[in-house]
Each structure stands twice: as C-alpha cells, then as structure tokens.
Design an enzyme around this catalytic site. Sequence first.
Site, PDB file in Angstrom:
ATOM      1  N   CYS A  50       9.204 -36.848  13.886  1.00  0.00           N
ATOM      2  CA  CYS A  50       9.802 -38.178  14.007  1.00  0.00           C
ATOM      3  C   CYS A  50      11.122 -38.087  14.775  1.00  0.00           C
ATOM      4  O   CYS A  50      12.010 -37.337  14.373  1.00  0.00           O
ATOM      5  CB  CYS A  50      10.030 -38.760  12.611  1.00  0.00           C
ATOM      6  SG  CYS A  50      10.930 -40.312  12.632  1.00  0.00           S
TER       7      CYS A  50
ATOM      8  N   CYS B  96      14.096 -39.213  12.206  1.00  0.00           N
ATOM      9  CA  CYS B  96      14.589 -38.401  11.083  1.00  0.00           C
ATOM     10  C   CYS B  96      14.134 -36.946  11.112  1.00  0.00           C
ATOM     11  O   CYS B  96      14.572 -36.146  10.297  1.00  0.00           O
ATOM     12  CB  CYS B  96      14.158 -39.036   9.754  1.00  0.00           C
ATOM     13  SG  CYS B  96      12.421 -38.715   9.336  1.00  0.00           S
TER      14      CYS B  96
ATOM     15  N   CYS C 288       6.011 -42.407  10.584  1.00  0.00           N
ATOM     16  CA  CYS C 288       6.672 -41.321   9.884  1.00  0.00           C
ATOM     17  C   CYS C 288       6.571 -41.583   8.392  1.00  0.00           C
ATOM     18  O   CYS C 288       7.023 -42.629   7.910  1.00  0.00           O
ATOM     19  CB  CYS C 288       8.141 -41.220  10.300  1.00  0.00           C
ATOM     20  SG  CYS C 288       9.061 -40.016   9.319  1.00  0.00           S
TER      21      CYS C 288
ATOM     22  N   CYS D 157      10.598 -41.680   6.841  1.00  0.00           N
ATOM     23  CA  CYS D 157      11.629 -42.716   7.029  1.00  0.00           C
ATOM     24  C   CYS D 157      11.042 -44.085   7.345  1.00  0.00           C
ATOM     25  O   CYS D 157      11.765 -45.071   7.454  1.00  0.00           O
ATOM     26  CB  CYS D 157      12.623 -42.309   8.115  1.00  0.00           C
ATOM     27  SG  CYS D 157      11.976 -42.430   9.798  1.00  0.00           S
TER      28      CYS D 157
ATOM     29  N   ASP E  25      11.115 -22.382  35.641  1.00  0.00           N
ATOM     30  CA  ASP E  25      10.471 -21.811  34.453  1.00  0.00           C
ATOM     31  C   ASP E  25       8.998 -22.215  34.444  1.00  0.00           C
ATOM     32  O   ASP E  25       8.677 -23.406  34.404  1.00  0.00           O
ATOM     33  CB  ASP E  25      11.203 -22.364  33.218  1.00  0.00           C
ATOM     34  CG  ASP E  25      10.665 -21.830  31.905  1.00  0.00           C
ATOM     35  OD1 ASP E  25       9.533 -21.306  31.891  1.00  0.00           O
ATOM     36  OD2 ASP E  25      11.367 -21.953  30.889  1.00  0.00           O
TER      37      ASP E  25
END
Length: 412
Positions: free
Chosen positions: A201, A204, A217, A220, A338
Amino acid sequence: MAGNSDPLTPRAKLAVTAGKAVAAASRAAGRGSGSVIGGRVALKLDPDLLARLAQNLDVILVSATNGKTTTTRLIAEALRAAGPVVSNALGANMPAGITSALAGGSDAKFGVIEVDEKYLAGVARDTDPKCIALLNLSRDQLDRAAETRMLAENWREGLAGTKAVVVANADDPLVVWAASSSPNVIWVAAGQMWKDDAWSCPSCGGVMQRPGDDWFCGECGFRRPTPSWALSGDHVLDPHGSAWPIHLQLPGRANKANATSSAAVAAVFGVPPQVALERMYQVQAVAGRYDVVQFMQRDLRLLLAKNPAGWLETFSLIDPPPTPVILSVNARSADGTDTSWLWDVDYTRLTGHPIFVIGDRKLDLAVRLEVANQHFQVCENLDQAVQMAPPGRIEVIANYTAFQDLRRRVGN
C-alpha cells in the site's frame, strides 16, 4: 500569440528567436531535431519563458512510465476537433524540449504536453494546466529514477490542491494515491497488466489485496475508487454508460487503454467520445513505434519497450509463434545504465518464437534468456539477425536508444 493582450516581452521574444536559431543549427549539423538544445538556450535567456508561452494556452499535461508519447498524440488528435494544437509530439519531455515545442505554436488554443515523471510537479507549476492525465507508474531506469513510491509522493505533493482536472487510472494504486491530493479527479478504469510495483500500500505500507480487478489495503482501507470512464473490450464506456467503439491503427490492449484516457481528457474540453475516438484512428505510428518497415526484402515491425511493464505489454501484442523476434537492448545514459531490470521480465512468454539478440547489452540479455530456457541466437547487428531469421514478418523489440539505432539503420 493569437488573441494575446499581453504579448511576449522583448526578452522572451529574443529567447524564442535564439532558441530556434540554435535548434536550426543543430539540425543542419545532423544532431537530431535540436529541440532540447534550443529550449535550453531559450530558458537560459529567459527562465520564465515556459510560463509565458503557456499563459494563453489550455495546457494538458500527460505523465506516466509507459504510454505517454502515444497518449499525448491521441489527445492532440482528439482536441484538434476543438481548435489548433501545439504538442511535443516527438517525446522531448523535459522543460527544455517542452519550451521548444510551445515556442513553435503561436496560434494554438491547446498545448498537449508529454512530461517526464520526474519533472511533472515543476512543469505543472510553470504552465498552470487545465488538465493532467496520469496513466501509470512502474520501475524504470533503476540507476537514476527514484523508487516508484517516491515518484508517486512527488506527484502527490506537487499536485496537491491543483486547479487542473486530473484524469487518473483507477487501476494503478500508485497513481490513485498520487492523484488523491487533487480536488477534481476523473477516474478511468484503464487496467494494469504489470502489478509488481503495487503489492504494498503506498499509503501505509500494508499488503495490498487484489481480488479480480479490484484492489484495497486490508490495513488502512485505501482502495480503488469507482471509475466514471472504463475500457471494456473494444469499447470506451463513458460516465453515462454509453459504449463507444475504439477503432485504432495502433495495436494492443495498452493502446485501447491510452485511447480511453484520451477520450476522458477530450471530454473535459467538450469533445464528445465519438468524435475523439474517430479522430484517434488517424494515428498510425508514434515516433516510429509500431511502424512496419521494409528492410532487406523483409517486413519488420518496430516496437519500443523500455522497462518490465512495457515489455510485458509488448509481448501480448506480437504475432503468435513461430513469428521471429529480434530483441535489442542498450544501456546508455538515456536508457539507464543498470540492466538488472531484465530479470523482472517474463521471457517465457516468447517460447516457440525464434529469438535473435542484438544491441550493446546483448550478452546480458543472452544470460537472462538462457535462464528462461529460451532458444536464441546472439547476432552482431540487425542485418545479421534479419538474414538468419526464418521467413515471415519479424517483430523487433528494442529499448530506447536501441530503438533509435534501429530507426537509423532501416532509414525510418
């Protein structure tokens, strides 16, 4: 600018003229379009130039990890139904390139601007947009881009309280979290094929539950908002529940999603979905993407895929096996140096395709394909790969600078 009661200051005019001169010199020297260097010079002479150029336009900003160049093109086509458009159609999407594009549109009503994700908040501050389209956020350019949640945080803070109408993808939790600070959001169910950057999430840090197409979620209560526009098969569903057919020359589900978001943006400016979608049919290719070119007596379709989410979408639209596939990967500064992202791509989706590998980082890609149990051949260059490929149209998938190399080689 047309209808401008406050014409550009002498300094701004000088900046525009100097920028155009430098861009023309760059083009003459064969160094590309010159839009970036021209814009840099212009902004040096007048740091407020971007804001001045935008002040008489209805500005629409488009940002995302994937699909922003195409969506910018689709929105621009749709809005031409309502007035002249200026746009950075070739994808120069940082402040210098954007300034260059706007400097070329003195009679425009709309400015449709693709913006690099990292620059969105600043460009929004300078251009006072009427509408901002947020499509998706996923990992990209790992060596220099912030982690995706930090980008979402940057958007969320930068767009808090914006006067713009925000058109945002309800299926991407990072985008929803970023857009939720804006008072006026139109939610679009555009889908999300790549989910690996959205399992925790953003609000949170809890674990995201993802039943079917929904998400929430459990800790929360942060959850998917109810969309008012949606992609449904080959149709766009508008807020009244009407279904409008999507007719595109661009392939794949991702482009139908881009068209859905574009129709929602066009409606903000009074262009009806039917008109917007009909106009989008004009777009055949975007800066070479999806073009089918003739090279060495073969048809090659050129496909750009810059990161794991993009490769996943691209694999879903290539012709079925045994269509030959050429993969080209570079890791120059514009790509991100990368290449560890190659390990995030599911190459087993290419099983059954004869695969040919080229590009600066062909050996990195070869190791990845070996682990995925794919049959492939490493080639020196495009010419050798095409010679070795079995008959039929060839799908060529490349990341950013590898794609530019290919276009130069095939004369596209």
